[in-house]
Structure formats: C-alpha cells, structure tokens
Design an enzyme around this catalytic site. Structure first.
Site: not given
Ligand code: NAI
Length: 244
Positions: A152, A156
């Site tokens: 994740y 990002k």
C-alpha cells in the site's frame, strides 16, 4: 455563481467513504459529477444523493479498456471532463514475509495502475481544451512508509511520483495535477483496525481527533477551485498534523 458551475467531474471509488464525500462536495460546488465504482448499483447510492446533475457508472479502474470507455461515456452524457479525482483504493495489509504476490499485485493494480489508466484516458481532452484539474488521493504512508503496508505504501509513494511527473508534463497545457495525502480517516477502510493500534495512532495526532471524509473533501474542493490556480505538483497533507 458557484466555483464549479458548468464543470464536469469524475470521482473514482465514489460509492462510499472519502469518494462519496468528495463527489457530494464537488456537486455542492456546482459540478456535474460522474460517480464511479466497480458496481453501478453501489455508485448509484451516492449519485442519488447529488444535489445537481450526475450519474453512476461502473468501471474497474484497474482495467485500461474500461477506463477508456469511462472517459467516453462521461463526455457523452455530461460533456468534456474538467476534474478527475483518482480516489479508488484498496488495502491488502500484511508483514513483508507474509505478503502474497496477489496482495502486492492487487494493491498496485488498483491504487497506482488505476490512476494511470484514468488519467491517460482523460488527459488528451484536458490538454486540447488547455484546462483541467487532476487530484490523486494518496496517503501519508506514501511519505512515511508503514509496517504491514509495504504494498500500500509503495502504491501511494508511486502515486506521488506519478502526480509530480504528470504535473510537469501537463503544466504547459493548463492542466494542474496535485495529490491529497490523508492521515487516519474514519471510513470502512479503517473500521477494522484493532483498538490498540487506534489508540497508538490517536496519540500521534496533534489536533486530537481522527479525520472525517469531509476533511478530505474540503481539501479536494479547494484544489479544484479558482483559489488553487497557481498550485501544481504538490502533495497536500490532511492529517491533523500527524506528519510534519
Ligand atoms: P473505502 O474502502 O471506504 O472506499 C474505497 C472505494 O474505492 C470504494 O468505493 C470501492 O468500491 C472503490 N474501489 C476499490 N477498488 C476499485 C476499483 N478497482 N475500481 C473502482 N473503484 C474501486 O476507502 P476510503 O477510506 O474511503 O479511501 C478512499 C481513498 O483514500 C483510497 O485511495 C485510500 O487509499 C485513501 N486513503 C484513506 C485513508 C483512510 O484513513 N481511510 C487514509 C489515507 C488514504
């Protein structure tokens, strides 16, 4: 006269949480809003709440062909796209050594590839009209990293690099590209966090509360409006002061 009157906005992952708040806020600012989610029925739950014009559309942002169709469908129904908010995102958390290939791929495909698919699909039209705003919803963990979120955080951080690169490419054509990096926001995505982890996070937030979807929607509204006309390639952190 509201600041987004006669503009057309697309919000991915608009069926709930932060995406829903953004869609409704842009609607209140005057935009016609295409609410995008994988399921049209779920997207409609938000579209039905819009104050002005708009509609629900099914699209898996991880699929490049569906994103091309998305851009065409929105343009046909509402007109040329002025604002794209890449909000769709997922988590598949685990510590590195337990992270499965499919957990890595799914998160990168949706969070990073998804933004590429939609941005490429709308960029040409914005460039031709020499105007447009693209807002990518990143995360503070894209700046800091986070244990248990290697996939994740990488997605990002990648989204932030993507934002800055595309901002440089499109600036001369009048298209502004920025990221919003939320901290801990109370949504379905964060609902399952164990009490202990919540308490530890809470301690790190100087403003003394978790964020709301509306906190993020307000930042997105700012970045889409005339007050942000001289801002591009930036990451606006909205986290109660957690990361400074
Ligand atoms: P959520 O899980 O409540 O909503 C995510 C939305 O994205 C849902 O509407 C879902 O259907 C949609 N979506 C997922 N995969 C999709 C795909 N392949 N195609 C189209 N739509 C898809 O999550 P939340 O909390 O509202 O998060 C929204 C964004 O904000 C995400 O990008 C998330 O990473 C980011 N964010 C959230 C934080 C939080 O604390 N909740 C913190 C930092 C960033």
């Amino acid at each position: 006269m509201r600041e987004l009157d006669s503009q057309v906005a697309v919000v991915t992952g608009g069926s709930r949480g932060i995406g829903r708040a953004i869609a409704l806020e842009l609607g209140r600012a005057g935009a016609a809003v295409a609410v995008v989610a994988r399921s049209e029925d779920r997207a409609r739950e938000t579209a039905d709440l819009l104050e002005g014009p708009g509609f629900a559309l099914a699209c898996d942002v991880a699929d490049p062909d569906e994103c091309k169709d998305l851009a065409a469908a929105v343009t046909e129904r509402l007109g040329p796209i002025d604002v794209l908010v890449n909000n769709a995102g997922i988590t598949r958390d685990n510590i590195l050594v337990r992270l499965k290939d499919e957990d890595w791929d799914a998160v990168l495909e949706t969070n990073l590839r998804g933004a590429f698919n939609t941005t490429r699909a709308v960029a040409r039209g914005m460039m031709k009209r020499r105007s447009g705003r693209i807002i990518n919803i990143a995360s503070v963990v894209g700046l800091t990293g986070n244990r248990g979120q290697a996939n994740y955080a990488a997605s990002k951080a990648g989204l932030i690099g993507f934002t800055k690169s595309v901002a440089q490419e499109l600036a001369a054509r009048g298209v502004l590209v920025n990221a919003v990096a939320p901290g801990f926001i109370e949504t379905d995505m964060t609902a399952d966090l164990p009490e202990e982890a919540r308490d530890a996070l809470f301690e790190r937030i100087p403003l003394g509360r978790f964020g709301t979807s509306q906190d993020i929607a307000g930042a997105v509204r700012f970045l889409t409006g005339p007050a942000a006309a001289y801002i591009t390639g930036q990451v606006l952190v909205v986290d109660g002061g957690m990361v400074m």
